[in-house]
Design a protein around this motif. Sequence first.
Motif, mmCIF file in Angstrom:
data_model
loop_
_atom_site.group_PDB
_atom_site.id
_atom_site.type_symbol
_atom_site.label_atom_id
_atom_site.label_comp_id
_atom_site.label_asym_id
_atom_site.label_seq_id
_atom_site.Cartn_x
_atom_site.Cartn_y
_atom_site.Cartn_z
ATOM 1 N N PHE A 217 0.841 -1.191 0.000
ATOM 2 C CA PHE A 217 0.000 0.000 0.000
ATOM 3 C C PHE A 217 0.878 1.244 0.000
ATOM 4 O O PHE A 217 2.022 1.210 0.456
ATOM 5 N N GLN A 218 0.305 2.349 -0.459
ATOM 6 C CA GLN A 218 0.921 3.651 -0.268
ATOM 7 C C GLN A 218 0.350 4.287 0.994
ATOM 8 O O GLN A 218 -0.854 4.169 1.269
ATOM 9 N N ILE B 8 -3.935 5.248 2.617
ATOM 10 C CA ILE B 8 -4.294 4.715 3.937
ATOM 11 C C ILE B 8 -4.725 5.852 4.853
ATOM 12 O O ILE B 8 -5.743 5.759 5.560
ATOM 13 N N ALA B 9 -3.943 6.938 4.850
ATOM 14 C CA ALA B 9 -4.272 8.087 5.706
ATOM 15 C C ALA B 9 -5.624 8.683 5.340
ATOM 16 O O ALA B 9 -6.409 9.057 6.218
ATOM 17 N N THR B 10 -5.924 8.752 4.053
ATOM 18 C CA THR B 10 -7.215 9.281 3.619
ATOM 19 C C THR B 10 -8.351 8.380 4.074
ATOM 20 O O THR B 10 -9.387 8.851 4.554
ATOM 21 N N TYR B 11 -8.174 7.073 3.941
ATOM 22 C CA TYR B 11 -9.194 6.128 4.374
ATOM 23 C C TYR B 11 -9.427 6.227 5.881
ATOM 24 O O TYR B 11 -10.533 5.974 6.372
ATOM 25 N N ALA B 12 -8.394 6.623 6.609
ATOM 26 C CA ALA B 12 -8.511 6.783 8.061
ATOM 27 C C ALA B 12 -9.010 8.166 8.452
ATOM 28 O O ALA B 12 -9.099 8.472 9.650
ATOM 29 N N THR C 46 -14.802 10.440 6.577
ATOM 30 C CA THR C 46 -13.736 10.708 5.612
ATOM 31 C C THR C 46 -14.212 11.703 4.561
ATOM 32 O O THR C 46 -15.408 11.994 4.447
ATOM 33 N N ASN C 47 -13.262 12.188 3.772
ATOM 34 C CA ASN C 47 -13.615 13.080 2.660
ATOM 35 C C ASN C 47 -14.516 12.379 1.646
ATOM 36 O O ASN C 47 -15.360 13.023 1.012
ATOM 37 N N TYR C 48 -14.328 11.090 1.481
ATOM 38 C CA TYR C 48 -15.199 10.340 0.578
ATOM 39 C C TYR C 48 -16.656 10.476 1.015
ATOM 40 O O TYR C 48 -17.545 10.717 0.187
ATOM 41 N N ASP C 49 -16.917 10.335 2.292
ATOM 42 C CA ASP C 49 -18.284 10.471 2.809
ATOM 43 C C ASP C 49 -18.827 11.873 2.547
ATOM 44 O O ASP C 49 -19.966 12.037 2.087
ATOM 45 N N LEU D 25 -11.729 12.359 -13.334
ATOM 46 C CA LEU D 25 -11.524 11.029 -12.768
ATOM 47 C C LEU D 25 -10.435 11.091 -11.703
ATOM 48 O O LEU D 25 -9.260 11.299 -12.017
ATOM 49 N N PHE D 26 -10.845 10.942 -10.449
ATOM 50 C CA PHE D 26 -9.903 11.016 -9.335
ATOM 51 C C PHE D 26 -10.215 9.917 -8.327
ATOM 52 O O PHE D 26 -11.354 9.483 -8.190
ATOM 53 N N THR D 27 -9.174 9.516 -7.619
ATOM 54 C CA THR D 27 -9.384 8.589 -6.517
ATOM 55 C C THR D 27 -9.512 9.374 -5.223
ATOM 56 O O THR D 27 -9.248 10.585 -5.173
ATOM 57 N N GLU D 28 -9.904 8.694 -4.181
ATOM 58 C CA GLU D 28 -10.319 9.326 -2.934
ATOM 59 C C GLU D 28 -9.283 10.264 -2.337
ATOM 60 O O GLU D 28 -9.619 11.360 -1.867
ATOM 61 N N HIS D 29 -8.016 9.862 -2.329
ATOM 62 C CA HIS D 29 -7.038 10.690 -1.624
ATOM 63 C C HIS D 29 -6.659 11.958 -2.389
ATOM 64 O O HIS D 29 -5.909 12.781 -1.874
ATOM 65 N N ASN D 30 -7.194 12.145 -3.602
ATOM 66 C CA ASN D 30 -6.981 13.391 -4.329
ATOM 67 C C ASN D 30 -8.193 14.319 -4.282
ATOM 68 O O ASN D 30 -8.167 15.394 -4.888
#
Length: 433
Positions: A100-101, A105-109, A168-171, A360-365
């Motif tokens: 993992f990067q 992980i930090a973003t998911y947390a 999280t930011n995703y939420d 198109l971006f993933t969660e940590h961006n």
Amino acid sequence: MFKRLLLGLLVLLLLLPALQARLRFYPEGELAGAFTRAPHPEFSWEGLQSTAYQEALGRYVEDRLGFRTLAIRLHNQLSFSLFRVAGLTDLTVGEHEVLFQPGPIATYAGQDLLDEAEVRFRVRRLRIVQQELARRGVKLLFVLAPNKARFQPEDLPLRLRPAPGILTNYDLFTRAMRADSLALLDLVPVFARWKTTKPYPLFPRAGTHWSGYGATLAADTLLRHLEQLGGLRFPQVRTVGSPRIISSSDSLLATDNDLGWPLNLLWQREATPLAYRRLAFLPPQAGQTRPSALFIGDSFTWGLMQFSPYIQREFSEDTRFWYYNNEVHLPDSTYHDTGERVAKLNLQQQLESRRFVILLFTEHNLKDREYGFTDQVYRLYHPLTATDQAAIDQLAQKLTREASWEEQTKDLEGFQQRIRAKAQDLYERQLLQ
């Protein structure tokens, strides 16, 4: 006799690195990743007196020492095999040696959590951009790629697994996007469903991006979503036979080993068998079209080009990929960097000549404001008027009066620029409240 033999062996061992550096009789191979060899320093009396020359010469010799590459690989192999520690700071070894990067992980947390009001402001501005483009016949779609840490938290190290229900930011972003009716394709729950229903891995053990198999499934889903959004039909993509299965790390494609190869181990780790679909891209038939699109995104976008040529074959030739809203990439067979930069282009012409604009971006961006894209487009269609400028000037004067004397005098030009930018940001936030 034995002592002489032993002494000779010791001398030979001492000389071997120098002989290897000079003759390169043993093929060590190159280390993976980005490395810059120290250049030979220029001699000067000033450098000699300050010891700068000696230090630079030491770095030069160290970078060219014989068996250095072998020693680094040996050190990395021992650290990884014995302690499950990677030789890279930007890499975490999880359960079952899943890599993992730390950022995802930090973003998911929830460690980079934004203020909820800030998220609402950004989404409202994005919604306005979507509306402005729609008035000009351009459909905007925001695509959320899955985060590997969220996708398989069971493989995170125990100490890094967040508590259930952490915000999280995703939420925050997905909630705000749905509340504002933003066109959104959220692939996070889609991948979560596929995890238990698809026969092949959707993320590689040694990669941070979706696997080649997962990327093609995401591309299929994206095309179907765009068909509904734009009221059109893409040329057909047909599956041909069974997928090709690869289990050798050396043979994995594109980003499927992008965390594995920088480990620089003595021997390649055995890869989890990954599947690569065999696809046929058919020419457009009656009623089908290859629309022009502009992709703005992070490195997950590469998966739509590198494993199978979805962007190259399903979209028109003038389609472009703006990598992090900076580099302009032409999605041909090599998806090469054109050398152009987004800041130099005519933004209005680029946007209004497209059928689709796809972010198109993933969660940590999510925290990075689409790397300036939304702000740029918003300002294009909502330029500041003289009244706006006067109101911003008043805010800037107020902020200046509130600033300390030290802040104002330490860097006058930089202070004025920061105050102006802060005043404009505050003013624009007030308009969207």
